[in-house]
Scaffold this motif. Sequence first.
Motif, PDB file in Angstrom:
ATOM      1  N   ALA A  27      41.974  46.181  36.703  1.00 20.04           N
ATOM      2  CA  ALA A  27      41.763  47.726  35.959  1.00 20.04           C
ATOM      3  C   ALA A  27      40.591  47.411  34.867  1.00 20.04           C
ATOM      4  O   ALA A  27      40.121  48.335  34.496  1.00 20.04           O
ATOM      5  CB  ALA A  27      43.046  48.066  35.603  1.00 20.04           C
ATOM      6  N   ASN A  28      40.647  46.021  34.333  1.00 19.32           N
ATOM      7  CA  ASN A  28      39.857  45.819  33.027  1.00 19.32           C
ATOM      8  C   ASN A  28      39.355  44.246  33.407  1.00 19.32           C
ATOM      9  O   ASN A  28      40.194  43.513  34.052  1.00 19.32           O
ATOM     10  CB  ASN A  28      40.331  46.107  31.842  1.00 19.32           C
ATOM     11  CG  ASN A  28      41.895  46.003  31.688  1.00 19.32           C
ATOM     12  OD1 ASN A  28      42.008  44.683  32.048  1.00 19.32           O
ATOM     13  ND2 ASN A  28      42.470  46.701  31.001  1.00 19.32           N
ATOM     14  N   GLN A  29      38.477  43.793  32.400  1.00 15.49           N
ATOM     15  CA  GLN A  29      37.970  42.305  32.451  1.00 15.49           C
ATOM     16  C   GLN A  29      39.214  41.460  32.081  1.00 15.49           C
ATOM     17  O   GLN A  29      39.623  40.297  32.730  1.00 15.49           O
ATOM     18  CB  GLN A  29      37.225  42.240  31.529  1.00 15.49           C
ATOM     19  CG  GLN A  29      36.552  40.731  31.433  1.00 15.49           C
ATOM     20  CD  GLN A  29      35.273  40.395  30.846  1.00 15.49           C
ATOM     21  OE1 GLN A  29      34.438  41.292  30.249  1.00 15.49           O
ATOM     22  NE2 GLN A  29      34.946  39.314  30.749  1.00 15.49           N
ATOM     23  N   PRO A  30      40.295  41.641  30.917  1.00 14.72           N
ATOM     24  CA  PRO A  30      41.311  41.043  30.929  1.00 14.72           C
ATOM     25  C   PRO A  30      42.252  40.708  31.845  1.00 14.72           C
ATOM     26  O   PRO A  30      42.708  39.431  32.430  1.00 14.72           O
ATOM     27  CB  PRO A  30      41.987  41.559  29.533  1.00 14.72           C
ATOM     28  CG  PRO A  30      41.052  42.179  28.762  1.00 14.72           C
ATOM     29  CD  PRO A  30      40.117  42.765  29.961  1.00 14.72           C
ATOM     30  N   GLU A  31      42.691  41.596  32.727  1.00 20.36           N
ATOM     31  CA  GLU A  31      43.595  41.741  33.924  1.00 20.36           C
ATOM     32  C   GLU A  31      42.700  40.808  34.937  1.00 20.36           C
ATOM     33  O   GLU A  31      43.414  40.207  35.642  1.00 20.36           O
ATOM     34  CB  GLU A  31      43.711  42.909  34.467  1.00 20.36           C
ATOM     35  CG  GLU A  31      44.582  43.000  35.552  1.00 20.36           C
ATOM     36  CD  GLU A  31      45.092  44.388  36.015  1.00 20.36           C
ATOM     37  OE1 GLU A  31      45.124  44.487  37.192  1.00 20.36           O
ATOM     38  OE2 GLU A  31      45.123  45.323  35.158  1.00 20.36           O
ATOM     39  N   ASN A  51      32.599  46.455  39.046  1.00 22.33           N
ATOM     40  CA  ASN A  51      32.885  47.330  40.109  1.00 22.33           C
ATOM     41  C   ASN A  51      31.499  48.201  39.973  1.00 22.33           C
ATOM     42  O   ASN A  51      30.996  48.985  39.014  1.00 22.33           O
ATOM     43  CB  ASN A  51      34.062  48.421  40.058  1.00 22.33           C
ATOM     44  CG  ASN A  51      34.279  49.021  41.150  1.00 22.33           C
ATOM     45  OD1 ASN A  51      33.163  49.721  41.857  1.00 22.33           O
ATOM     46  ND2 ASN A  51      35.303  48.861  41.836  1.00 22.33           N
ATOM     47  N   GLY A  52      30.666  48.364  41.193  1.00 20.67           N
ATOM     48  CA  GLY A  52      29.536  49.062  41.351  1.00 20.67           C
ATOM     49  C   GLY A  52      29.626  50.640  40.885  1.00 20.67           C
ATOM     50  O   GLY A  52      28.701  51.057  40.552  1.00 20.67           O
ATOM     51  N   ALA A  53      30.564  51.020  41.184  1.00 27.24           N
ATOM     52  CA  ALA A  53      31.013  52.767  40.994  1.00 27.24           C
ATOM     53  C   ALA A  53      31.014  52.844  39.426  1.00 27.24           C
ATOM     54  O   ALA A  53      31.216  53.949  38.929  1.00 27.24           O
ATOM     55  CB  ALA A  53      32.088  53.209  41.638  1.00 27.24           C
ATOM     56  N   PHE A  54      31.566  51.700  38.707  1.00 26.56           N
ATOM     57  CA  PHE A  54      31.762  52.002  37.296  1.00 26.56           C
ATOM     58  C   PHE A  54      30.838  51.056  36.452  1.00 26.56           C
ATOM     59  O   PHE A  54      31.413  50.296  35.596  1.00 26.56           O
ATOM     60  CB  PHE A  54      33.322  51.919  37.035  1.00 26.56           C
ATOM     61  CG  PHE A  54      33.673  52.357  35.718  1.00 26.56           C
ATOM     62  CD1 PHE A  54      34.087  53.696  35.552  1.00 26.56           C
ATOM     63  CD2 PHE A  54      33.777  51.500  34.784  1.00 26.56           C
ATOM     64  CE1 PHE A  54      34.692  54.130  34.295  1.00 26.56           C
ATOM     65  CE2 PHE A  54      34.288  52.039  33.384  1.00 26.56           C
ATOM     66  CZ  PHE A  54      34.706  53.427  33.196  1.00 26.56           C
ATOM     67  N   ASP A  55      29.744  50.732  36.668  1.00 28.03           N
ATOM     68  CA  ASP A  55      28.980  49.911  35.912  1.00 28.03           C
ATOM     69  C   ASP A  55      28.256  50.383  34.850  1.00 28.03           C
ATOM     70  O   ASP A  55      27.389  51.152  34.677  1.00 28.03           O
ATOM     71  CB  ASP A  55      27.767  49.421  36.771  1.00 28.03           C
ATOM     72  CG  ASP A  55      27.063  48.329  36.218  1.00 28.03           C
ATOM     73  OD1 ASP A  55      27.701  47.724  35.228  1.00 28.03           O
ATOM     74  OD2 ASP A  55      26.118  47.701  36.921  1.00 28.03           O
ATOM     75  N   MET A  59      30.500  49.727  27.981  1.00 28.50           N
ATOM     76  CA  MET A  59      32.170  49.701  28.201  1.00 28.50           C
ATOM     77  C   MET A  59      32.719  48.314  27.581  1.00 28.50           C
ATOM     78  O   MET A  59      33.820  48.273  27.611  1.00 28.50           O
ATOM     79  CB  MET A  59      32.760  50.158  29.235  1.00 28.50           C
ATOM     80  CG  MET A  59      32.545  51.808  29.691  1.00 28.50           C
ATOM     81  SD  MET A  59      33.362  52.703  28.729  1.00 28.50           S
ATOM     82  CE  MET A  59      35.048  52.465  29.258  1.00 28.50           C
ATOM     83  N   LEU A  60      31.660  47.340  27.760  1.00 26.03           N
ATOM     84  CA  LEU A  60      32.048  45.917  27.457  1.00 26.03           C
ATOM     85  C   LEU A  60      33.481  45.665  28.462  1.00 26.03           C
ATOM     86  O   LEU A  60      32.831  45.345  29.554  1.00 26.03           O
ATOM     87  CB  LEU A  60      32.216  45.822  26.070  1.00 26.03           C
ATOM     88  CG  LEU A  60      31.239  46.074  25.095  1.00 26.03           C
ATOM     89  CD1 LEU A  60      31.664  45.761  23.708  1.00 26.03           C
ATOM     90  CD2 LEU A  60      29.876  45.218  25.274  1.00 26.03           C
ATOM     91  N   ALA A  61      34.180  45.262  27.948  1.00 27.54           N
ATOM     92  CA  ALA A  61      35.318  44.847  28.721  1.00 27.54           C
ATOM     93  C   ALA A  61      36.216  45.941  29.679  1.00 27.54           C
ATOM     94  O   ALA A  61      37.034  45.639  30.435  1.00 27.54           O
ATOM     95  CB  ALA A  61      36.499  43.884  28.050  1.00 27.54           C
ATOM     96  N   GLY A  62      36.064  46.959  29.389  1.00 30.17           N
ATOM     97  CA  GLY A  62      36.732  48.153  29.979  1.00 30.17           C
ATOM     98  C   GLY A  62      35.980  48.347  31.430  1.00 30.17           C
ATOM     99  O   GLY A  62      34.998  47.993  31.752  1.00 30.17           O
ATOM    100  N   GLY A  63      36.919  49.171  32.190  1.00 31.02           N
ATOM    101  CA  GLY A  63      36.373  49.250  33.595  1.00 31.02           C
ATOM    102  C   GLY A  63      37.106  48.292  34.524  1.00 31.02           C
ATOM    103  O   GLY A  63      36.874  47.291  34.258  1.00 31.02           O
TER     104      GLY A  63
END
Length: 111
Positions: A27-31, A51-55, A59-63
């Motif tokens: 779900a995000n970078q920490p996960e 993820n290509g759909a959410f680049d 958002m830094l670590a989000g997405g």
Amino acid sequence: MTPRLPRRPRAPREPRRAEWVRVAIAANQPEGEMIQGILTNAQIPSYLRRNGAFDVPDMLAGGPRDIMVPGDRAREAQAALDPLGDEEGRPELPSSPSAGTGDPAGPTGEA
């Protein structure tokens, strides 16, 4: 006409590297880093990819992140991430005794 020079022998080709495949989505970078830690403990190389759909760089670590491993290690990585395997290997979850019976009284027969 000029004489032809002998051809230089070709260098042997490098063996083709394994292609990287996605084995999980975080779900995000920490996960994603936690999943990557599991793979590292299993000695499986991996990397995180946005993820290509959410680049969205803002958002830094989000997405969401794709967890990528070499294609020849994909099964091993999936086994490390899901030790119970597919649905056939998983134990059945306990269900309530009256589930699916259509009996509103429940297991004791009292309404």
